[in-house]
Design an enzyme around this catalytic site. Structure first.
Site: not given
Length: 282
Positions: A89-91, A190, A197, A229-230, A258-259
Site C-alpha cells: 500500500e503506497s501511503k 484510489c 490516479d 494501480h496494480e 504521488r508522495g
C-alpha cells in the site's frame, strides 16, 4: 465502487486516515493488501495465473544518515513480483521511507538490504531493490511508450462509469495482427480515498485486430473507477484476454508520482520486456 472496497483486510490501513510522521526507522509502518481481493472474484488462483509481471516502483524521496550523521539521498528502483501474496500500500510505503530520514546506516548496501528484506516480508514475495546516486541519473532522457497512440479520435463520450460492454465484439476479421497501442488518458481513483490516479498505458498484443474506438471507450470508463494501480492493470489484462482472446498480450501502465513514489505495473503472457525510463508526466 469495487465489491471489496469495504473488505476487512482494508480496515486497518492508514490510507485515508490522519497519521503521524516518524523519522526513525520502523518497518512496522509497511502495510500489505492481499492480491486475492481482486483476483478471487475473477476465479484467478495463485497457482494458475494467466500472466506474469512485476510492480515497478520508483522512490524519489529516499534519504537517510550515514555512519557519521551526514544525510544521503538516492533514487530507488523496486520490483515486486506478481506472485507475492500482497501488494504494498503506497501511503504506508511513503511513511516507511520517511522513517529512514534520521536513521544512521553504515553504508548504501545496508539500506538496500533493509528495504529488500522489509518489503519482501510485507509483500510475502520476491522483491528486488536498486539504489542510484543522483549523478548516475542526471541527464537521463524522458522516455516514451513505443506504439500507436489511440487518443486523437473524434468521438463523443458522455459515460464515465466502468463497463466491459465496449469490449463486446471489439475484434473483427480473421486476420491476425501484431501491434502496440498506447493511451495517455487512463485515469482511475484510489480504492480508499478516491483521489485520482493518472497514467499512461501500453497494450501489446498478437491476435485479431482490436477496434481502437471501443478500446479507448473502455479505458476512459475507468475514470470513475476505484481500484489500486496494480488491480486496474490486472483488470485490463484479464478483460482484454477474455473478450478479445489474443494469442499474446502485455499490459503496462506507468502512473504519475504521488508522495514521492510512482507505481508502474505490467502483466504479460509473452516475453515482454518493459522500458523503465520515466515518461514525460513522471
Amino acid at each position: 465502487m469495487s465489491s471489496y472496497a469495504n473488505h476487512q483486510a482494508l480496515a486497518g490501513l492508514t490510507l485515508g486516515k490522519s497519521t503521524d510522521y516518524r523519522d526513525t526507522y520502523d518497518a512496522s509502518l509497511l502495510q500489505g493488501v492481499p492480491r486475492s481481493l481482486n483476483r478471487d472474484p475473477r476465479g484467478l488462483k495463485a497457482d494458475n495465473l494467466p500472466f506474469h509481471g512485476t510492480d515497478i516502483w520508483t522512490l524519489y524521496e529516499l534519504s537517510w544518515l550515514n555512519a557519521k550523521g551526514l544525510p544521503q539521498v538516492a533514487v530507488g528502483h523496486v520490483e515486486l513480483d506478481y506472485t507475492s501474496v500482497n501488494l504494498i500500500e503506497s501511503k504506508s510505503f511513503k511513511l516507511y521511507l520517511n522513517s529512514f530520514n534520521q536513521t544512521r546506516f553504515n553504508n548504501w548496501d545496508e539500506v538496500r538490504q533493509t528495504l529488500e528484506r522489509d518489503l519482501s516480508t510485507c509483500a510475502q514475495g520476491k522483491v528486488s531493490v536498486a539504489l542510484y546516486r543522483l549523478d548516475e541519473l542526471e541527464g537521463q532522457p524522458i522516455g516514451h511508450f513505443n506504439g500507436t497512440c489511440i487518443d486523437d479520435q473524434d468521438i463523443t463520450i458522455d459515460n464515465y462509469e466502468f463497463t466491459t460492454d465496449y469490449l463486446e465484439n471489439a475484434t473483427s476479421g480473421e486476420k491476425v495482427v501484431e501491434e502496440t497501442l498506447v493511451s495517455h488518458l487512463l485515469k482511475s481513483n484510489c480504492l480508499i480515498t478516491h483521489q485520482p490516479d493518472w497514467g499512461s498505458i501500453q497494450i501489446q498484443y498478437r491476435g485479431r485486430q482490436i477496434d481502437r474506438e471501443k478500446l479507448l471507450r473502455y479505458l476512459v470508463s475507468f475514470r470513475h473507477h476505484n481500484e489500486f494501480h496494480e488491480q486496474c492493470v490486472e483488470r485490463i489484462f484479464n478483460d482484454l484476454l477474455r473478450f478479445c482472446q489474443p494469442e499474446k498480450l502485455s499490459v503496462y501502465a506507468r502512473y504519475t508520482r504521488r508522495g514521492g513514489l510512482d507505481i508502474n505495473p505490467w502483466r504479460s503472457n509473452s516475453d515482454f520486456v518493459p522500458s523503465t525510463t520515466r515518461l514525460v508526466r513522471q
